[in-house]
Each structure stands twice: as structure tokens, then as C-alpha cells.
Design a protein around this motif. Structure first.
Motif, PDB file in Angstrom:
ATOM      1  N   ALA A   1       0.949  -1.252   0.018  1.00 19.26           N
ATOM      2  CA  ALA A   1      -0.057   0.012  -0.099  1.00 19.26           C
ATOM      3  C   ALA A   1       0.978   1.133  -0.102  1.00 19.26           C
ATOM      4  CB  ALA A   1      -1.118   0.094   1.092  1.00 19.26           C
ATOM      5  N   LYS A   2       0.261   2.451  -0.734  1.00 20.98           N
ATOM      6  CA  LYS A   2       1.091   3.598  -0.651  1.00 20.98           C
ATOM      7  C   LYS A   2       0.993   4.215   0.599  1.00 20.98           C
ATOM      8  CE  LYS A   2       1.146   4.425  -5.601  1.00 20.98           C
ATOM      9  NZ  LYS A   2       0.662   5.438  -6.601  1.00 20.98           N
ATOM     10  N   ARG A   3       1.582   5.091   1.133  1.00 20.88           N
ATOM     11  CA  ARG A   3       1.892   5.532   2.612  1.00 20.88           C
ATOM     12  C   ARG A   3       0.315   6.041   3.226  1.00 20.88           C
ATOM     13  NH1 ARG A   3       5.296   3.899   6.432  1.00 20.88           N
ATOM     14  NH2 ARG A   3       5.611   5.691   7.901  1.00 20.88           N
ATOM     15  N   PRO A   4      -0.355   6.854   2.196  1.00 16.43           N
ATOM     16  CA  PRO A   4      -1.419   7.511   2.944  1.00 16.43           C
ATOM     17  C   PRO A   4      -2.520   6.303   2.884  1.00 16.43           C
ATOM     18  CG  PRO A   4      -0.787   8.575   1.037  1.00 16.43           C
ATOM     19  CD  PRO A   4       0.041   7.410   1.080  1.00 16.43           C
ATOM     20  N   LEU A   5      -2.586   5.228   2.302  1.00 16.09           N
ATOM     21  CA  LEU A   5      -3.605   4.366   2.534  1.00 16.09           C
ATOM     22  C   LEU A   5      -3.060   3.405   3.633  1.00 16.09           C
ATOM     23  CD1 LEU A   5      -5.671   2.373   1.863  1.00 16.09           C
ATOM     24  CD2 LEU A   5      -4.271   1.157   0.161  1.00 16.09           C
ATOM     25  N   ARG A   6      -1.770   3.024   3.752  1.00 17.27           N
ATOM     26  CA  ARG A   6      -1.040   2.494   5.018  1.00 17.27           C
ATOM     27  C   ARG A   6      -1.682   3.073   6.323  1.00 17.27           C
ATOM     28  NH1 ARG A   6       3.327  -0.931   6.379  1.00 17.27           N
ATOM     29  NH2 ARG A   6       4.552  -0.330   8.020  1.00 17.27           N
ATOM     30  N   ILE A   7      -1.733   4.577   6.450  1.00 20.74           N
ATOM     31  CA  ILE A   7      -2.028   5.182   7.584  1.00 20.74           C
ATOM     32  C   ILE A   7      -3.262   5.323   7.667  1.00 20.74           C
ATOM     33  CG2 ILE A   7      -1.953   7.471   8.750  1.00 20.74           C
ATOM     34  CD1 ILE A   7       0.798   7.892   7.131  1.00 20.74           C
ATOM     35  N   ALA A   8      -4.077   5.258   6.924  1.00 25.33           N
ATOM     36  CA  ALA A   8      -5.689   5.323   6.711  1.00 25.33           C
ATOM     37  C   ALA A   8      -6.253   4.014   7.227  1.00 25.33           C
ATOM     38  CB  ALA A   8      -6.289   5.501   5.374  1.00 25.33           C
ATOM     39  N   LEU A   9      -5.538   2.858   6.858  1.00 26.77           N
ATOM     40  CA  LEU A   9      -5.708   1.316   7.283  1.00 26.77           C
ATOM     41  C   LEU A   9      -5.518   1.330   8.732  1.00 26.77           C
ATOM     42  CD1 LEU A   9      -4.782  -0.581   4.008  1.00 26.77           C
ATOM     43  CD2 LEU A   9      -7.314  -0.227   4.957  1.00 26.77           C
ATOM     44  N   ALA A  10      -4.492   1.873   9.231  1.00 24.35           N
ATOM     45  CA  ALA A  10      -4.054   1.743  10.568  1.00 24.35           C
ATOM     46  C   ALA A  10      -5.039   2.250  11.396  1.00 24.35           C
ATOM     47  CB  ALA A  10      -2.771   2.230  10.731  1.00 24.35           C
ATOM     48  N   ILE A  11      -5.688   3.633  11.127  1.00 21.48           N
ATOM     49  CA  ILE A  11      -6.659   4.345  11.692  1.00 21.48           C
ATOM     50  C   ILE A  11      -8.035   3.709  11.796  1.00 21.48           C
ATOM     51  CG2 ILE A  11      -7.703   6.466  11.989  1.00 21.48           C
ATOM     52  CD1 ILE A  11      -5.256   7.960  10.701  1.00 21.48           C
ATOM     53  N   ALA A  12      -8.192   3.349  10.455  1.00 25.69           N
ATOM     54  CA  ALA A  12      -9.676   2.694  10.315  1.00 25.69           C
ATOM     55  C   ALA A  12      -9.627   1.262  11.317  1.00 25.69           C
ATOM     56  CB  ALA A  12      -9.700   2.244   8.986  1.00 25.69           C
ATOM     57  N   GLY A  13      -8.582   0.418  11.345  1.00 23.37           N
ATOM     58  CA  GLY A  13      -8.780  -0.575  12.077  1.00 23.37           C
ATOM     59  C   GLY A  13      -8.521  -0.326  13.783  1.00 23.37           C
ATOM     60  N   SER A  14      -8.048   0.897  14.033  1.00 29.45           N
ATOM     61  CA  SER A  14      -8.080   1.238  15.486  1.00 29.45           C
ATOM     62  C   SER A  14      -9.511   1.825  15.837  1.00 29.45           C
ATOM     63  CB  SER A  14      -6.953   2.341  15.560  1.00 29.45           C
ATOM     64  OG  SER A  14      -5.595   1.892  15.216  1.00 29.45           O
ATOM     65  N   LEU A  15     -10.335   2.126  14.838  1.00 27.68           N
ATOM     66  CA  LEU A  15     -11.614   2.485  15.278  1.00 27.68           C
ATOM     67  C   LEU A  15     -12.509   1.426  15.633  1.00 27.68           C
ATOM     68  CD1 LEU A  15     -12.218   5.264  12.550  1.00 27.68           C
ATOM     69  CD2 LEU A  15     -11.375   5.564  14.892  1.00 27.68           C
ATOM     70  N   ALA A  16     -11.855   0.165  15.224  1.00 33.40           N
ATOM     71  CA  ALA A  16     -12.867  -1.028  15.896  1.00 33.40           C
ATOM     72  C   ALA A  16     -12.701  -1.237  17.241  1.00 33.40           C
ATOM     73  CB  ALA A  16     -12.270  -2.181  15.029  1.00 33.40           C
ATOM     74  N   VAL A  17     -11.674  -0.756  17.984  1.00 37.77           N
ATOM     75  CA  VAL A  17     -11.559  -0.902  19.488  1.00 37.77           C
ATOM     76  C   VAL A  17     -11.281  -2.129  19.988  1.00 37.77           C
ATOM     77  CG1 VAL A  17     -12.500  -0.224  21.764  1.00 37.77           C
ATOM     78  CG2 VAL A  17     -13.371   1.126  19.730  1.00 37.77           C
ATOM     79  N   GLU A  18     -10.312  -2.940  18.970  1.00 41.65           N
ATOM     80  CA  GLU A  18      -9.784  -4.123  19.346  1.00 41.65           C
ATOM     81  C   GLU A  18      -8.551  -4.309  19.929  1.00 41.65           C
ATOM     82  OE1 GLU A  18     -10.740  -6.895  16.250  1.00 41.65           O
ATOM     83  OE2 GLU A  18     -12.774  -6.145  16.004  1.00 41.65           O
ATOM     84  N   GLY A  19      -7.935  -3.044  20.221  1.00 43.32           N
ATOM     85  CA  GLY A  19      -6.375  -3.139  20.855  1.00 43.32           C
ATOM     86  C   GLY A  19      -5.462  -2.485  19.961  1.00 43.32           C
TER      87      GLY A  19
END
Length: 326
Positions: free
Chosen positions: A94-112
Motif C-alpha cells: 500500500a502507498k503511504r496514505p492508504l497504509r496510515i488510513a488502514l491503521a486508523i480505520a482498524g484502530s476505530l474497531a476498538v480491538e486493541g
């Protein structure tokens, strides 16, 4: 991104240079973390149980349902595409913006925190359904009482284990990435954003405290509980039952009725037969929304070197038409 191996060498290696400071959540879970975890499990679950009579008695607005669904699938795909297929297994680059967006989106799931999530899952694949697996339902044996106890362990109880997966050992690549490490350490911040965004939108849309309160109930509490239990069901249910058309060294199975809510993760047998594959639902009729979105990312130029399954790759992993349910 260089894809991380699915099997990590069990012999610790000294790093070439000192790694950055530890990410949020070390290798031993503190009492305050266990208490907080208990609250994040019980409070949303109580809301989930209460949702049925509340919806029956007072109804639920379209705004509340829209917030629930949108926040659910943002978090779910953040986990399935981001935390799981990308960060854990390197199914695509993934290009850098998508990499960061995926990290944030996953964090919004509140799974640690991201790094802890990835470390746990890489360890799970290394020891899947064998000694060392953090959350195998077969931990206590194969009798009915043992399996029931094991299902409870795999679904929830394992998260309270004081000893945690060594993050430096199983996710050193993520720890070395400054942006990813920062997002992982900011897990509490993303949790607050995840929980407060629905009531903020609900309150502004209705211009009322009641709108904010119902949005918090449905879009935050009910949504988090539903997503948690669907995700945990992949650890428990999908390693206890389901069809197994593909060869794997564990008991991972395909559970069709979880496919939509799990965003394609419940086609779990193929995933364990071919962990780096970007699509899990590879057979006819197997819905996999995560794979579809990865395809869109690829067409947009945001994702590349995607590990799509070829027919030869699928056929090589089949174990014959006689394979059935557990």
C-alpha cells in the motif's frame, strides 16, 4: 512494504540496532488494562442485549441505523483489510496514505493497539490450534466439556491472560515504522474518536441531546459489541466448526453465516491454507467484501502487488471433495 513472514522464527535474534520505545501495551498486561478490557467487553454487551427490547418498544431511527452500519463496516474493514490482510500477512502493498488510513480505520474497531493485534495474530498462525496458540478452542481437549471451555477461552478469556505476545519478536517491522508505532500508541485517542463520533453526528443532525444519546447507544455501544463478537467468533467458532475444502495444518473452517458481518473473514479455511492470499472467499458464491475493496484500492493505484489467488493456486490447496464439516 515488505511482506512479513507468516511463520516467525522462534529463536530470538538480537536487533541490529536498538528498537524504538515499546508500543502501548507491553508484554505483560497490567491490572488497569484488564479492568478496562472488562468494561469494554461488558458495557457494550449489555447494550447489545438491551438493543432488542429497546428497538421493539421504542424503535430505532434511520440515522441511528446508518451510524451503526457505517461505523461497523469502517471498523470491520479496517481490521480485515488493514490489521489482518495487510499489516499481519502482507497480502498486498500500500502507498503511504492508504497504509496510515488502514491503521486508523482498524484502530476505530476498538480491538486493541495495532502492533499488539498483529503480534497476537502472527503468533496464532505460527502455532495454530497447537500448544502456543494464544486462542485455540482446542486448548483443553476434544471432549464436549473441554471444547465448551475452549470456546470460551478462544472467544474472550484469552484476552485476560497476563502474559502477552512479545511484540518485538512478532512485529518488529511495525515497531520500526514511526507512523504505525504512533498510531498504535495512540489507541486510547482513536477509541475516544470511535465512541464520540456517532453521538457528535447524531446530536448535530437532530440538534438534540436525545439524538446524541441514541446515536451513542446504537452507533457506539451496540456497534462495538457486535463487531467484537463477530471478530472473536473467527477465533472460536471458525476453529471449531465449518467446512474444510482446503488443506491446512489446523482446524480452521468456513462458516458461511458469518461471511457478511465478518467482511469475508469467516472463509477461514482458505485463509489458513494460504495465509497471504488477499481473497478468502475464493469459491463460487463466497462473499468477501474485503477482497472487493482491495480490488478497488488496486484499480485506484493505492494498492499494488496484490496476492490474488490463481486457479492453480486454489487447486493446489484443495484436499478433495470428500472434506466436510467438523
Amino acid at each position: 512494504m515488505t511482506a512479513s513472514p507468516d511463520v516467525v522464527n522462534d529463536t530470538p535474534k538480537a536487533p541490529e540496532a536498538p528498537l524504538p520505545s515499546a508500543t502501548l501495551g507491553g508484554d505483560n498486561k497490567r491490572s488497569i488494562e484488564q479492568i478496562t478490557l472488562l468494561l469494554f467487553i461488558t458495557v457494550p454487551f449489555v447494550a447489545l442485549v438491551a438493543a432488542i427490547p429497546l428497538a421493539w418498544g421504542w424503535g430505532v431511527s434511520w440515522l441511528d441505523l446508518a451510524l451503526l452500519a457505517s461505523m461497523y463496516f469502517i471498523g470491520c474493514h479496517g481490521i480485515t483489510i488493514g490489521f489482518h490482510r495487510y499489516f499481519t500477512h502482507g497480502s498486498f502493498k500500500a502507498k503511504r496514505p492508504l497504509r496510515i488510513a488502514l491503521a486508523i480505520a482498524g484502530s476505530l474497531a476498538v480491538e486493541g493497539p495495532l502492533v499488539r493485534w498483529v503480534a497476537d495474530h502472527r503468533k496464532h498462525h505460527k502455532f495454530s490450534d497447537a500448544e502456543g496458540d494464544p486462542h485455540s478452542p482446542w486448548r483443553y481437549g476434544e471432549t464436549v466439556p473441554a471444547l465448551l471451555k475452549g470456546l470460551w477461552w478462544a472467544h474472550i478469556a484469552w484476552m485476560f491472560d497476563e502474559e502477552q505476545t512479545p511484540q518485538y519478536k512478532y512485529a518488529p517491522d511495525l515497531i520500526k515504522d514511526g507512523a504505525v508505532r504512533a498510531i498504535s500508541r495512540q489507541f486510547v485517542v482513536w477509541t475516544v474518536v470511535s465512541l464520540m463520533l456517532p453521538p457528535l453526528i447524531g446530536g448535530l443532525a437532530t440538534w438534540s441531546w436525545q439524538g446524541a444519546l441514541t446515536a451513542f447507544f446504537w452507533g457506539s455501544l451496540v456497534r462495538v459489541a457486535l463487531l467484537h463478537h463477530v471478530t472473536w467468533s473467527i477465533n472460536s467458532i471458525c476453529h471449531a466448526v465449518g467446512k474444510r475444502p482446503f488443506k491446512s495444518r489446523d482446524r480452521s473452517g468456513n462458516v458461511w453465516w458469518l461471511a457478511v458481518l465478518s467482511c469475508g473473514e469467516s472463509w477461514h479455511n482458505l485463509h489458513h491454507a494460504d495465509p497471504t492470499c488477499a481473497r478468502h472467499g475464493v469459491m463460487k458464491g463466497q462473499l468477501d467484501s474485503s477482497a472487493r475493496i482491495i480490488r478497488w484500492f488496486e484499480k485506484a493505484g493505492w494498492a499494488y502487488d496484490v496476492r490474488w489467488p490463481s486457479q492453480a493456486r486454489i487447486d493446489a490447496r484443495r484436499q478433495g471433495e470428500t472434506a466436510g464439516a467438523a
